[in-house]
Design a protein around this motif. Structure first.
Motif, PDB file in Angstrom:
ATOM      1  N   ILE A 283       0.885  -1.152   0.000  1.00 55.13           N
ATOM      2  CA  ILE A 283       0.000   0.000   0.000  1.00 55.13           C
ATOM      3  C   ILE A 283       0.924   1.203   0.000  1.00 55.13           C
ATOM      4  CG2 ILE A 283      -1.757   1.273   1.271  1.00 55.13           C
ATOM      5  CD1 ILE A 283      -1.380  -2.526   1.450  1.00 55.13           C
ATOM      6  N   TYR A 284       0.865   2.012  -1.062  1.00 56.49           N
ATOM      7  CA  TYR A 284       1.852   3.069  -1.244  1.00 56.49           C
ATOM      8  C   TYR A 284       1.244   4.275  -1.940  1.00 56.49           C
ATOM      9  CZ  TYR A 284       2.130   1.733  -6.174  1.00 56.49           C
ATOM     10  OH  TYR A 284       1.823   1.486  -7.490  1.00 56.49           O
ATOM     11  N   TYR A 285       2.023   5.353  -1.933  1.00 54.11           N
ATOM     12  CA  TYR A 285       1.664   6.543  -2.702  1.00 54.11           C
ATOM     13  C   TYR A 285       2.925   7.038  -3.383  1.00 54.11           C
ATOM     14  CZ  TYR A 285       3.814   9.383   0.985  1.00 54.11           C
ATOM     15  OH  TYR A 285       4.707   9.931   1.860  1.00 54.11           O
ATOM     16  N   LEU A 286       2.750   7.928  -4.346  1.00 49.81           N
ATOM     17  CA  LEU A 286       3.889   8.554  -5.009  1.00 49.81           C
ATOM     18  C   LEU A 286       4.073   9.926  -4.395  1.00 49.81           C
ATOM     19  CD1 LEU A 286       3.143   7.556  -8.711  1.00 49.81           C
ATOM     20  CD2 LEU A 286       4.725   6.460  -7.111  1.00 49.81           C
ATOM     21  N   ASN A 287       5.289  10.191  -3.887  1.00 50.96           N
ATOM     22  CA  ASN A 287       5.520  11.499  -3.271  1.00 50.96           C
ATOM     23  C   ASN A 287       5.671  12.563  -4.355  1.00 50.96           C
ATOM     24  OD1 ASN A 287       8.220  11.499  -4.172  1.00 50.96           O
ATOM     25  ND2 ASN A 287       9.013  10.754  -2.226  1.00 50.96           N
TER      26      ASN A 287
ATOM     27  N   GLN B 292       6.452   5.681  -1.877  1.00 48.92           N
ATOM     28  CA  GLN B 292       6.606   5.630  -0.416  1.00 48.92           C
ATOM     29  C   GLN B 292       5.601   4.604   0.084  1.00 48.92           C
ATOM     30  OE1 GLN B 292       8.873   7.468   1.760  1.00 48.92           O
ATOM     31  NE2 GLN B 292       8.163   5.705   2.935  1.00 48.92           N
ATOM     32  N   THR B 293       6.105   3.473   0.553  1.00 53.63           N
ATOM     33  CA  THR B 293       5.241   2.396   1.021  1.00 53.63           C
ATOM     34  C   THR B 293       4.789   2.670   2.447  1.00 53.63           C
ATOM     35  OG1 THR B 293       6.344   0.811  -0.425  1.00 53.63           O
ATOM     36  CG2 THR B 293       5.079  -0.092   1.413  1.00 53.63           C
ATOM     37  N   LEU B 294       3.469   2.684   2.646  1.00 51.26           N
ATOM     38  CA  LEU B 294       2.916   2.872   3.995  1.00 51.26           C
ATOM     39  C   LEU B 294       2.981   1.582   4.785  1.00 51.26           C
ATOM     40  CD1 LEU B 294      -0.238   5.058   3.352  1.00 51.26           C
ATOM     41  CD2 LEU B 294       2.038   5.776   4.046  1.00 51.26           C
ATOM     42  N   TYR B 295       2.545   0.494   4.145  1.00 54.76           N
ATOM     43  CA  TYR B 295       2.629  -0.803   4.816  1.00 54.76           C
ATOM     44  C   TYR B 295       2.478  -1.920   3.801  1.00 54.76           C
ATOM     45  CZ  TYR B 295      -2.580  -1.031   4.830  1.00 54.76           C
ATOM     46  OH  TYR B 295      -3.903  -1.068   4.482  1.00 54.76           O
ATOM     47  N   PHE B 296       2.831  -3.102   4.262  1.00 57.60           N
ATOM     48  CA  PHE B 296       2.617  -4.315   3.495  1.00 57.60           C
ATOM     49  C   PHE B 296       1.487  -5.077   4.176  1.00 57.60           C
ATOM     50  CE2 PHE B 296       7.133  -3.323   2.930  1.00 57.60           C
ATOM     51  CZ  PHE B 296       7.183  -3.252   1.547  1.00 57.60           C
ATOM     52  N   ALA B 297       0.666  -5.720   3.393  1.00 56.30           N
ATOM     53  CA  ALA B 297      -0.416  -6.532   3.943  1.00 56.30           C
ATOM     54  C   ALA B 297      -0.198  -7.968   3.489  1.00 56.30           C
ATOM     55  CB  ALA B 297      -1.773  -6.015   3.477  1.00 56.30           C
TER      56      ALA B 297
ATOM     57  N   TRP C 255      -5.580  -6.598   6.612  1.00 54.24           N
ATOM     58  CA  TRP C 255      -6.663  -5.989   5.844  1.00 54.24           C
ATOM     59  C   TRP C 255      -6.091  -4.942   4.894  1.00 54.24           C
ATOM     60  CZ3 TRP C 255     -11.950  -7.122   6.419  1.00 54.24           C
ATOM     61  CH2 TRP C 255     -12.247  -8.028   7.441  1.00 54.24           C
ATOM     62  N   ILE C 256      -6.708  -4.794   3.729  1.00 52.41           N
ATOM     63  CA  ILE C 256      -6.308  -3.769   2.766  1.00 52.41           C
ATOM     64  C   ILE C 256      -7.490  -2.856   2.457  1.00 52.41           C
ATOM     65  CG2 ILE C 256      -4.396  -5.038   1.693  1.00 52.41           C
ATOM     66  CD1 ILE C 256      -6.319  -5.836  -0.578  1.00 52.41           C
ATOM     67  N   THR C 257      -7.202  -1.573   2.384  1.00 54.90           N
ATOM     68  CA  THR C 257      -8.195  -0.563   2.001  1.00 54.90           C
ATOM     69  C   THR C 257      -7.499   0.787   1.967  1.00 54.90           C
ATOM     70  OG1 THR C 257     -10.441   0.254   2.412  1.00 54.90           O
ATOM     71  CG2 THR C 257      -8.995   0.060   4.334  1.00 54.90           C
ATOM     72  N   ASP C 258      -8.170   1.789   1.457  1.00 55.34           N
ATOM     73  CA  ASP C 258      -7.793   3.183   1.680  1.00 55.34           C
ATOM     74  C   ASP C 258      -8.922   3.740   2.522  1.00 55.34           C
ATOM     75  OD1 ASP C 258      -7.559   5.949   1.725  1.00 55.34           O
ATOM     76  OD2 ASP C 258      -6.866   6.095  -0.341  1.00 55.34           O
TER      77      ASP C 258
ATOM     78  N   ASN D  50      -2.230   3.648  -3.647  1.00 54.17           N
ATOM     79  CA  ASN D  50      -2.258   2.558  -4.609  1.00 54.17           C
ATOM     80  C   ASN D  50      -2.118   1.267  -3.807  1.00 54.17           C
ATOM     81  OD1 ASN D  50      -1.845   4.062  -7.347  1.00 54.17           O
ATOM     82  ND2 ASN D  50      -0.327   4.919  -5.966  1.00 54.17           N
ATOM     83  N   ILE D  51      -2.838   0.238  -4.221  1.00 56.27           N
ATOM     84  CA  ILE D  51      -2.692  -1.083  -3.607  1.00 56.27           C
ATOM     85  C   ILE D  51      -2.357  -2.046  -4.737  1.00 56.27           C
ATOM     86  CG2 ILE D  51      -3.778  -2.929  -2.288  1.00 56.27           C
ATOM     87  CD1 ILE D  51      -5.657  -0.829  -1.068  1.00 56.27           C
ATOM     88  N   GLU D  52      -1.222  -2.716  -4.588  1.00 56.37           N
ATOM     89  CA  GLU D  52      -0.736  -3.617  -5.639  1.00 56.37           C
ATOM     90  C   GLU D  52      -0.374  -4.968  -5.047  1.00 56.37           C
ATOM     91  OE1 GLU D  52       3.185  -4.053  -8.480  1.00 56.37           O
ATOM     92  OE2 GLU D  52       2.535  -2.035  -7.954  1.00 56.37           O
ATOM     93  N   ALA D  53      -0.767  -6.033  -5.739  1.00 55.23           N
ATOM     94  CA  ALA D  53      -0.395  -7.385  -5.324  1.00 55.23           C
ATOM     95  C   ALA D  53       1.074  -7.620  -5.671  1.00 55.23           C
ATOM     96  CB  ALA D  53      -1.274  -8.416  -6.020  1.00 55.23           C
TER      97      ALA D  53
END
Length: 193
Positions: A58-62, A68-73, A78-81, A94-97
């Motif tokens: 779960i990340y965003y682009l600065n 910048q990865t916030l966390y790994f699930a 649980w995954i969500t925004d 963004n959430i990517e497998a």
């Protein structure tokens, strides 16, 4: 597959077998391929997902365009925004497998119906949101107040075994450092052993 979800929620609440059947009913089983984007920045997040197996970032682009990865699930996360889901605003995440993955997904609407049908579910998600807030606070304090070495050691403790499932770039993105600097940290730590 529902056994893993039952095990997870049983940490917080007790549900009868009948109530659990009602709880699990609106969840949809979904498979995601490695590198598949589950949520893209700018889209609206309409779900929460419970990871049965696999791994997500779960990340965003600065503002410089760096991830910048916030966390790994991983399994049982649980995954969500949550901002997009709750406030009905476009996602900045963004959430990517990162691996082929399986998830149980529930919509906001179905979750709201569960709150009405099973009051314990509201308690469940309140407790989970509180735990998530604590984790976020700890993450902010770590990023702003600890050295990269300490953040790396915390990462290893928080996500045991995950480092072998990730690239060095992905770990570095989570730590907020370059992969070259991560290599230096790893060397320094291995020399201390």
């Amino acid at each position: 597959m529902s056994d893993l979800l039952l095990k997870n929620i049983s940490q917080y609440i007790n549900l009868s077998e009948e109530d659990f059947k009602q709880f699990i009913k609106p969840f949809e089983y979904r498979k995601f391929k490695k590198k598949e984007v589950v949520l893209k920045e700018g889209d609206y997040c309409l779900f929460e997902g419970f990871v049965l197996n696999g791994c997500f970032k779960i990340y965003y682009l600065n503002e410089k365009g760096f991830e910048q990865t916030l966390y790994f699930a991983v399994e049982e996360w649980w995954i969500t925004d949550i901002d997009s889901l709750i406030n009905n605003v476009p996602s900045i995440l963004n959430i990517e497998a990162l691996e082929d993955s399986e998830v149980l997904v529930i919509s906001k609407k179905d979750k709201e119906h569960l709150y009405e049908a099973l009051p314990q579910i509201e308690k469940l998600f309140r407790i989970m949101n509180q735990k998530s807030s604590v984790a976020l606070q700890r993450r902010i304090l770590s990023l702003t107040g600890k050295t990269a070495d300490k953040r790396y050691l915390e990462f290893l403790e928080k996500y045991p075994g995950l480092e072998q499932r990730l690239t060095q770039q992905q770990v570095a993105s989570y730590l907020g450092i370059t992969h070259e600097f991560l290599s230096k940290i790893r060397r320094k730590i291995s020399l201390k052993k």
